[in-house]
Design an enzyme around this catalytic site. Structure first.
Site, PDB file in Angstrom:
ATOM      1  CB  VAL A  88      -0.806  -0.152   1.476  1.00 28.71           C
ATOM      2  CG1 VAL A  88      -1.593   0.967   1.638  1.00 28.71           C
ATOM      3  CG2 VAL A  88      -1.394  -1.508   1.339  1.00 28.71           C
ATOM      4  CD  GLU A  89       4.203   1.594  -3.471  1.00 28.36           C
ATOM      5  OE1 GLU A  89       5.601   3.102  -3.003  1.00 28.36           O
ATOM      6  OE2 GLU A  89       4.941   0.766  -3.899  1.00 28.36           O
ATOM      7  N   GLY A  90       1.968   4.903  -0.068  1.00 25.87           N
ATOM      8  CA  GLY A  90       1.413   6.370   0.015  1.00 25.87           C
ATOM      9  C   GLY A  90       0.307   6.250   0.759  1.00 25.87           C
ATOM     10  CB  THR A 468       3.508  -1.530  -5.132  1.00 28.05           C
ATOM     11  OG1 THR A 468       3.087  -0.179  -5.507  1.00 28.05           O
ATOM     12  CG2 THR A 468       4.963  -2.533  -6.212  1.00 28.05           C
TER      13      THR A 468
END
Length: 468
Positions: A88-90, A468
């Site tokens: 989980v990006e960001g 991703t």
């Protein structure tokens, strides 16, 4: 693509969609109103949004035997690992990443914050041993300073993109290695900062669209690694289960989802669409939403009849489907350092990008090293008549990311379903024979579709990001 361009495109879409107050009667043969090609994150998200708008007469055709697309787990040494999206990006920024509440609060997927703060102490020499931590830290700080300078420069460039430049051009303007990173340490740091994140080398990566990167500017700089035996794909199954029928075990049994249906042909007219699959089945509908990846669109595996107009074909082939490779290696015993700051390692080879990034991947009883080599990209694609396109590659700001796929599905159907009555969905069918892009587009978007004019620079990868 600039924010103003996005607003213009949204307005054009909203106006053209208004030509149809609601979907026409089902195509001959009693087919569904809408066919969605692909049951990945974007396709499932689009179906959910349509259902929420009252459009439940839909059919999802998925080429594989599972839901989730590139979000898919696979057994490796008795343990499930992710062959695709993994993060989980960001996170921990001003906005909430829309994937996080589902993954964390609703499904409670096991995840860990990835810590990259200790890379300087984990850079290995080509002939064995570690580089001096202080030396590496100075090289990282120098690269960080140059990137900060690039962010400031990016903010001064014309929003149309006419002054955009590649990452190496920015680096040279900041007096940083005018001939490109040359030492093993500088090369692996450069690879980690750009290739590892954007899937392509800096020379074809746009400064304006990646520095700063919208995902991290909007949602925060942290990333969380999903390491749950249920798989990251659980997020997609959860979304699907909100509008598709499931049995007591949670398996999708809704006939509106058809697996192992490889779409080979999409024929479209002003009156409807016909979708043909590899097993020669024919499905008729009023509209079709294509959520297949950019790679599928570029491969010509799906034939469009009539052929897509010139501006659409140019838009599809103007970008690369980059490669994101994971190599899982299971060892009989641990031989690497453990403890705080030992999750990621860099291998400083004299050959740039040669197995540069390693991650210690510990799930249950699995001890392994994960070598990553990186992913995919694209650009928002407008509809052609009754054929709509969605997917992470159509996300203006978040292409290459799970949240980009999720939001693109929602955005497409939101823009298509804006009538007061939720039973109505306005989908445009007026542009199926046009061979030129709509004239109401900004100069930048027209260039995206027609290609750069003489004397204009062209970035091979205007924006890329980890899927991703």
């Amino acid at each position: 693509m600039s924010p103003s361009t996005a607003i213009i495109i949204a307005l054009v879409l909203a106006l053209t969609l208004a030509h149809h107050a609601f979907l026409s009667a089902a195509a001959a043969g009693g087919g569904p109103r809408v066919i969605i090609v692909g049951a990945g994150m974007s396709g499932i998200s689009a179906g959910k949004r349509l259902s929420e708008a009252g459009i439940t007469d839909l059919l999802i055709l998925e080429a594989t035997d599972h839901v989730g697309g590139r979000m898919h787990k696979q057994n490796f040494g008795g343990i499930n690992v992710e062959v695709g999206a993994n993060w989980v990006e960001g996170m921990n920024g001003g906005k909430m990443n829309p994937i996080w509440p589902i993954a964390n609060s609703t499904l409670k997927l096991r995840s860990f914050r990835s810590n990259f703060d200790y890379l300087a102490q984990n850079v290995y020499k080509e002939n064995g041993g570690l580089y001096d931590e202080d030396f590496v830290q100075k090289r990282i700080e120098r690269a960080d300073n140059v990137e900060e300078g690039g962010a400031k420069l990016s903010g001064t460039l014309n929003s149309s993109g006419r002054d955009d430049m590649s990452i190496p051009a920015m680096q040279r303007l900041n007096d940083h290695q005018p001939n490109g990173p040359a030492t093993p340490v500088d090369m692996v740091v450069d690879y980690f900062k750009f290739d590892y994140e954007f899937a392509e080398p800096p020379r074809v990566t746009s400064l304006q669209n990646t520095v700063p990167l919208a995902t991290f500017s909007d949602f925060g700089d942290d990333v969380y690694f999903v390491a749950d035996q249920r798989g990251y794909e659980s997020v997609v199954y959860h979304l699907a289960g909100q509008y598709l029928k499931t049995d007591k075990s949670g398996n999708i049994v809704d006939p509106r989802l058809q697996l192992n249906k490889v779409v080979r042909e999409i024929a479209y007219t002003s009156n409807g669409v016909t979708v043909k699959t590899e097993d020669n089945s024919l499905y008729k509908a009023d509209y079709v939403m294509v959520s297949a990846s950019l790679g599928v669109l570029q491969s010509d595996l799906i034939q469009f009849k009539p052929q897509l107009p010139t501006w659409k074909v140019v838009a599809i082939y103007q970008f690369d489907m980059a490669v994101y490779t994971k190599i899982f290696v299971k060892f009989p015993k641990k031989f690497w350092p453990e403890g705080k700051g030992r999750e990621f390692f860099l291998y400083a080879s004299s050959r740039r990008g040669y197995y540069g990034v390693w991650q210690v991947h510990q799930i249950a009883t699995l001890d392994s090293a994960l070598c990553e080599a990186v992913n995919e990209i694209t650009n928002g694609l407008a509809p052609v008549g009754r054929v709509y396109f969605t997917g992470e590659h159509t996300s203006e700001h978040y292409n290459g990311y799970v949240h980009g796929a999720y939001l693109s599905g929602k955005l497409l159907t939101r823009n298509s379903c804006r009538t007061p009555n939720t039973q109505q969905c306005a989908l445009d069918g007026e542009r199926d024979t046009q061979d030129t892009p709509p004239k109401d587009l900004s100069t930048e978007e027209r260039r995206t579709r027609e290609g750069p004019r003489q004397g204009e620079a062209s970035m091979a990868c205007p924006r890329v990001g980890k899927a991703t």
